[in-house]
Design a protein around this motif. Structure first.
Motif, PDB file in Angstrom:
ATOM      1  N   SER A  17       0.823  -1.206   0.000  1.00 49.51           N
ATOM      2  CA  SER A  17       0.000   0.000   0.000  1.00 49.51           C
ATOM      3  C   SER A  17       0.860   1.260   0.000  1.00 49.51           C
ATOM      4  O   SER A  17       0.579   2.218  -0.733  1.00 49.51           O
ATOM      5  CB  SER A  17      -0.914  -0.008   1.217  1.00 49.51           C
ATOM      6  OG  SER A  17      -1.556   1.222   1.368  1.00 49.51           O
ATOM      7  N   LEU A  18       1.917   1.259   0.801  1.00 52.25           N
ATOM      8  CA  LEU A  18       2.789   2.439   0.850  1.00 52.25           C
ATOM      9  C   LEU A  18       3.574   2.618  -0.447  1.00 52.25           C
ATOM     10  O   LEU A  18       3.827   3.753  -0.868  1.00 52.25           O
ATOM     11  CB  LEU A  18       3.724   2.344   2.049  1.00 52.25           C
ATOM     12  CG  LEU A  18       3.035   2.525   3.403  1.00 52.25           C
ATOM     13  CD1 LEU A  18       3.968   2.168   4.543  1.00 52.25           C
ATOM     14  CD2 LEU A  18       2.506   3.938   3.549  1.00 52.25           C
ATOM     15  N   MET A  19       3.925   1.521  -1.095  1.00 51.00           N
ATOM     16  CA  MET A  19       4.582   1.647  -2.408  1.00 51.00           C
ATOM     17  C   MET A  19       3.608   2.225  -3.431  1.00 51.00           C
ATOM     18  O   MET A  19       3.994   3.039  -4.279  1.00 51.00           O
ATOM     19  CB  MET A  19       5.132   0.303  -2.851  1.00 51.00           C
ATOM     20  CG  MET A  19       6.383  -0.082  -2.099  1.00 51.00           C
ATOM     21  SD  MET A  19       7.180  -1.544  -2.739  1.00 51.00           S
ATOM     22  CE  MET A  19       6.349  -2.805  -1.812  1.00 51.00           C
ATOM     23  N   LEU A  20       2.341   1.823  -3.353  1.00 49.81           N
ATOM     24  CA  LEU A  20       1.337   2.415  -4.236  1.00 49.81           C
ATOM     25  C   LEU A  20       1.137   3.897  -3.922  1.00 49.81           C
ATOM     26  O   LEU A  20       0.917   4.701  -4.833  1.00 49.81           O
ATOM     27  CB  LEU A  20       0.010   1.663  -4.110  1.00 49.81           C
ATOM     28  CG  LEU A  20      -0.050   0.302  -4.787  1.00 49.81           C
ATOM     29  CD1 LEU A  20      -1.378  -0.375  -4.483  1.00 49.81           C
ATOM     30  CD2 LEU A  20       0.158   0.430  -6.281  1.00 49.81           C
ATOM     31  N   ASP A  21       1.221   4.270  -2.652  1.00 49.70           N
ATOM     32  CA  ASP A  21       1.136   5.691  -2.293  1.00 49.70           C
ATOM     33  C   ASP A  21       2.270   6.490  -2.926  1.00 49.70           C
ATOM     34  O   ASP A  21       2.061   7.591  -3.425  1.00 49.70           O
ATOM     35  CB  ASP A  21       1.173   5.869  -0.776  1.00 49.70           C
ATOM     36  CG  ASP A  21      -0.105   5.424  -0.097  1.00 49.70           C
ATOM     37  OD1 ASP A  21      -1.142   5.338  -0.778  1.00 49.70           O
ATOM     38  OD2 ASP A  21      -0.057   5.168   1.123  1.00 49.70           O
ATOM     39  N   ALA A  22       3.473   5.916  -2.902  1.00 50.38           N
ATOM     40  CA  ALA A  22       4.613   6.582  -3.536  1.00 50.38           C
ATOM     41  C   ALA A  22       4.385   6.713  -5.045  1.00 50.38           C
ATOM     42  O   ALA A  22       4.697   7.748  -5.638  1.00 50.38           O
ATOM     43  CB  ALA A  22       5.901   5.817  -3.253  1.00 50.38           C
ATOM     44  N   LEU A  23       3.828   5.672  -5.656  1.00 50.02           N
ATOM     45  CA  LEU A  23       3.504   5.732  -7.083  1.00 50.02           C
ATOM     46  C   LEU A  23       2.448   6.795  -7.354  1.00 50.02           C
ATOM     47  O   LEU A  23       2.541   7.541  -8.336  1.00 50.02           O
ATOM     48  CB  LEU A  23       3.030   4.361  -7.570  1.00 50.02           C
ATOM     49  CG  LEU A  23       2.599   4.262  -9.026  1.00 50.02           C
ATOM     50  CD1 LEU A  23       3.804   4.490  -9.943  1.00 50.02           C
ATOM     51  CD2 LEU A  23       1.967   2.916  -9.303  1.00 50.02           C
ATOM     52  N   SER A  24       1.482   6.901  -6.480  1.00 46.81           N
ATOM     53  CA  SER A  24       0.432   7.908  -6.632  1.00 46.81           C
ATOM     54  C   SER A  24       1.002   9.321  -6.581  1.00 46.81           C
ATOM     55  O   SER A  24       0.597  10.197  -7.353  1.00 46.81           O
ATOM     56  CB  SER A  24      -0.619   7.732  -5.542  1.00 46.81           C
ATOM     57  OG  SER A  24      -1.559   8.759  -5.583  1.00 46.81           O
ATOM     58  N   VAL A  25       1.947   9.544  -5.678  1.00 48.14           N
ATOM     59  CA  VAL A  25       2.600  10.856  -5.606  1.00 48.14           C
ATOM     60  C   VAL A  25       3.371  11.120  -6.893  1.00 48.14           C
ATOM     61  O   VAL A  25       3.367  12.240  -7.418  1.00 48.14           O
ATOM     62  CB  VAL A  25       3.532  10.934  -4.376  1.00 48.14           C
ATOM     63  CG1 VAL A  25       4.394  12.180  -4.419  1.00 48.14           C
ATOM     64  CG2 VAL A  25       2.723  10.891  -3.094  1.00 48.14           C
TER      65      VAL A  25
END
Length: 126
Positions: A17-25
């Motif tokens: 989930s946090l890696m996806l958050d980084a991708l979202s940013v």
């Protein structure tokens, strides 16, 4: 001592989930406008990165160091993230970064569910 199965699921799902958050940013719209200057956008991006790193540390503390309080902080962050996501989707509609955030929030919800159920209960009380 080996990590319980539910704690492992919690850790894996939250890291994804946090890696996806980084991708979202990374894919978010950074076009300067009258309200959002380049400096503001840069500061917001750096702040997002710092928060993501802090949340990585909280997952580590909960899963590996058996701390209970980071789970509650992560739960609070999920609630605030969900509220923010609903507002963003209401204003801008479903954009690519909002879609990634929806998936991220779902993974975080599943991970936190695992952290409060099954064999994970006794892990955090040590």
């Amino acid at each position: 001592m080996s990590v319980p199965r539910n704690v492992l699921w919690f850790e894996v799902l939250l890291y994804i989930s946090l890696m996806l958050d980084a991708l979202s940013v990374a894919v978010s719209d950074r076009t300067p406008t009258f309200d959002m200057t380049e400096d503001t956008i840069t500061a917001q991006t750096v702040l997002n990165g710092v928060v993501i790193l802090l949340l990585f540390y909280f997952v580590y503390l909960a899963a590996q160091r058996r701390r209970n309080w980071p789970r509650w902080v992560l739960l609070g962050a999920l609630v605030l993230s969900d509220i923010s996501l609903v507002q963003v989707i209401g204003q801008k509609g479903m954009t690519l970064d909002a879609g990634i955030e929806v998936i991220s929030c779902a993974l975080t919800t599943m991970g936190l569910y695992y952290s409060f159920t099954g064999d994970a209960r006794g892990w955090f009380n040590a």
